[in-house]
Design a protein around this motif. Sequence first.
Motif, PDB file in Angstrom:
ATOM      1  N   THR A  94     -95.618 -77.761 -20.473  1.00  0.00           N
ATOM      2  CA  THR A  94     -97.041 -77.623 -21.637  1.00  0.00           C
ATOM      3  C   THR A  94     -97.117 -77.434 -22.852  1.00  0.00           C
ATOM      4  O   THR A  94     -97.518 -77.700 -23.150  1.00  0.00           O
ATOM      5  CB  THR A  94     -97.686 -77.510 -20.033  1.00  0.00           C
TER       6      THR A  94
ATOM      7  N   GLY B 134    -109.492 -78.533 -24.287  1.00  0.00           N
ATOM      8  CA  GLY B 134    -109.623 -79.391 -24.522  1.00  0.00           C
ATOM      9  C   GLY B 134    -108.194 -80.122 -24.357  1.00  0.00           C
ATOM     10  O   GLY B 134    -107.267 -80.917 -23.357  1.00  0.00           O
ATOM     11  N   PRO B 135    -107.572 -80.225 -25.715  1.00  0.00           N
ATOM     12  CA  PRO B 135    -105.862 -80.468 -25.963  1.00  0.00           C
ATOM     13  C   PRO B 135    -105.094 -80.253 -24.843  1.00  0.00           C
ATOM     14  O   PRO B 135    -104.334 -80.954 -24.201  1.00  0.00           O
ATOM     15  CB  PRO B 135    -105.369 -80.259 -27.346  1.00  0.00           C
TER      16      PRO B 135
ATOM     17  N   CYS C 172    -105.441 -81.409 -21.396  1.00  0.00           N
ATOM     18  CA  CYS C 172    -104.811 -82.557 -21.359  1.00  0.00           C
ATOM     19  C   CYS C 172    -103.990 -83.072 -21.514  1.00  0.00           C
ATOM     20  O   CYS C 172    -103.039 -84.026 -20.572  1.00  0.00           O
ATOM     21  CB  CYS C 172    -105.522 -84.239 -22.250  1.00  0.00           C
TER      22      CYS C 172
ATOM     23  N   ALA D 148    -102.455 -82.496 -17.995  1.00  0.00           N
ATOM     24  CA  ALA D 148    -102.703 -83.188 -16.758  1.00  0.00           C
ATOM     25  C   ALA D 148    -101.825 -84.700 -16.448  1.00  0.00           C
ATOM     26  O   ALA D 148    -100.862 -85.144 -16.332  1.00  0.00           O
ATOM     27  CB  ALA D 148    -104.354 -83.996 -17.102  1.00  0.00           C
ATOM     28  N   THR D 149    -101.365 -84.772 -18.510  1.00  0.00           N
ATOM     29  CA  THR D 149    -100.025 -86.116 -18.726  1.00  0.00           C
ATOM     30  C   THR D 149     -99.070 -84.930 -18.118  1.00  0.00           C
ATOM     31  O   THR D 149     -97.986 -86.122 -17.416  1.00  0.00           O
ATOM     32  CB  THR D 149    -100.416 -86.197 -20.403  1.00  0.00           C
TER      33      THR D 149
END
Length: 137
Positions: A17, A57-58, A61, A64-65
């Motif tokens: 991440t 937000g990014p 995301c 999550a990916t």
Amino acid sequence: MIDALTQVSWLAVALATVAATVVAGVYFGALVPQAYQRVLGRAGQPAPAATPVTAIGPVVCILATVVASAVLVAALDLTTATDAVVFALVVGVGYLVAMTFQIAINPNMPHPLRYGLLNAPFFLVTSLTTSLILVLV
């Protein structure tokens, strides 16, 4: 598949991440910011002010990916760099790049194909980077 959650390396998730977030910052902040503004039809306009959603937000995301990929890596028992590269290409091309184009192809996007082509390298690089980390750490 639920058992794969117990096999996820959360250290690898954290490292992947962070790595993907750094790649995003370099790619969109240093390598393509003007091109990105052009494909959005915002050339010459000031950048929008950062908000909590655009700042956090990014990263959410990306996380999550990475978690989804980590579960799949564990479930598929991927263990080699070759496994990671093949997985990264399947996920990168089959999901990430395809979804980028799908999102871009709408009447609100002034240059959908250019948008997809500009974003595709980022998603492929992050897919390769995160997959290698998830498999090898």
